[in-house]
Write a protein that holds these residues in place. Structure first.
Motif, short mmCIF file in Angstrom:
data_model
loop_
_atom_site.label_atom_id
_atom_site.label_comp_id
_atom_site.label_asym_id
_atom_site.label_seq_id
_atom_site.Cartn_x
_atom_site.Cartn_y
_atom_site.Cartn_z
N GLU A 63 -6.88 18.16 4.21
CA GLU A 63 -6.13 18.53 3.19
C GLU A 63 -4.87 17.74 3.19
N PHE A 64 -4.48 17.96 2.73
CA PHE A 64 -3.42 16.86 2.18
C PHE A 64 -2.20 17.03 2.84
N VAL A 65 -0.68 16.71 3.31
CA VAL A 65 0.13 16.32 4.07
C VAL A 65 1.39 15.81 3.62
N ALA A 66 0.87 14.85 3.11
CA ALA A 66 2.00 13.97 2.73
C ALA A 66 1.23 12.84 2.25
N ALA A 67 3.06 12.12 0.93
CA ALA A 67 2.08 10.62 0.45
C ALA A 67 3.67 10.29 0.36
N ILE A 68 3.85 8.96 0.80
CA ILE A 68 4.86 8.29 -0.13
C ILE A 68 4.54 6.73 -1.09
N TYR B 161 1.30 -0.90 -0.28
CA TYR B 161 -0.52 -0.05 0.23
C TYR B 161 1.14 1.33 0.31
N ALA B 162 0.25 2.25 -0.83
CA ALA B 162 0.88 3.48 -0.66
C ALA B 162 0.11 4.49 0.95
N MET B 163 1.31 5.25 1.05
CA MET B 163 -0.07 5.47 2.26
C MET B 163 0.18 7.30 2.34
N GLY B 164 -0.96 7.74 2.99
CA GLY B 164 -0.72 9.42 2.77
C GLY B 164 -1.05 9.53 4.34
N TRP B 165 -0.88 10.68 4.75
CA TRP B 165 -1.45 11.57 5.75
C TRP B 165 -1.70 12.92 5.91
N PHE B 166 -3.12 12.72 5.70
CA PHE B 166 -4.02 14.49 5.66
C PHE B 166 -4.12 15.64 7.36
N ARG B 167 -4.67 16.26 7.29
CA ARG B 167 -5.45 16.54 8.01
C ARG B 167 -6.34 17.85 8.05
#
Length: 123
Positions: free
Chosen positions: A46-51, A32-38
């Motif tokens: 809001e999108f914060v980061a993805a990997i 899985y690709a992962m993301g952080w939102f807030r």
């Protein structure tokens, strides 16, 4: 199914740092690709980061670039968000998310979400 659990949030003064963790269980985390939102009160998520699944590619918006770093440890089934030089406008609930597609900045691309962890930055 993938279960996600965030931790590491808290109260910090402006200029301080926090490291958020997101522990995954269930299906193979490395697929899985992962993301952080807030999401702040009264605002959209809001999108914060993805990997990417391998950790070889990362993405972040200009608002956090140079301050926030996303990383992952597939052996520990965990993704991290290192947040430095925090500002009061970074105050929000932070969510991690997983997708079996390419890493993306749109929340609709993610299939699984954690419950969130509160980050509060005081001025």
């Amino acid at each position: 199914q993938v279960q996600l659990a965030e931790s590491g949030g808290g109260l910090v003064q402006a200029g301080g740092s926090l490291r958020l963790s997101c522990a995954a269980s269930g299906r193979t985390f490395s697929g899985y690709a992962m993301g952080w939102f807030r999401q702040a009160p009264g605002k959209e998520r809001e999108f914060v980061a993805a990997i990417s699944w391998s950790g070889g590619a990362t993405y972040s918006p200009d608002s956090v670039k140079g301050r926030f770093t996303i990383s992952r440890d597939n052996a520990k089934n965990t993704v991290y968000l290192q947040m430095n030089s925090l500002k009061p406008e970074d105050t929000a609930v932070y969510y991690c998310a997983a997708t079996n597609r390419l890493p993306a900045r749109w929340a609709r691309e993610y299939d699984y979400w954690g419950q969130g962890t509160q980050v509060t930055v005081s001025s």
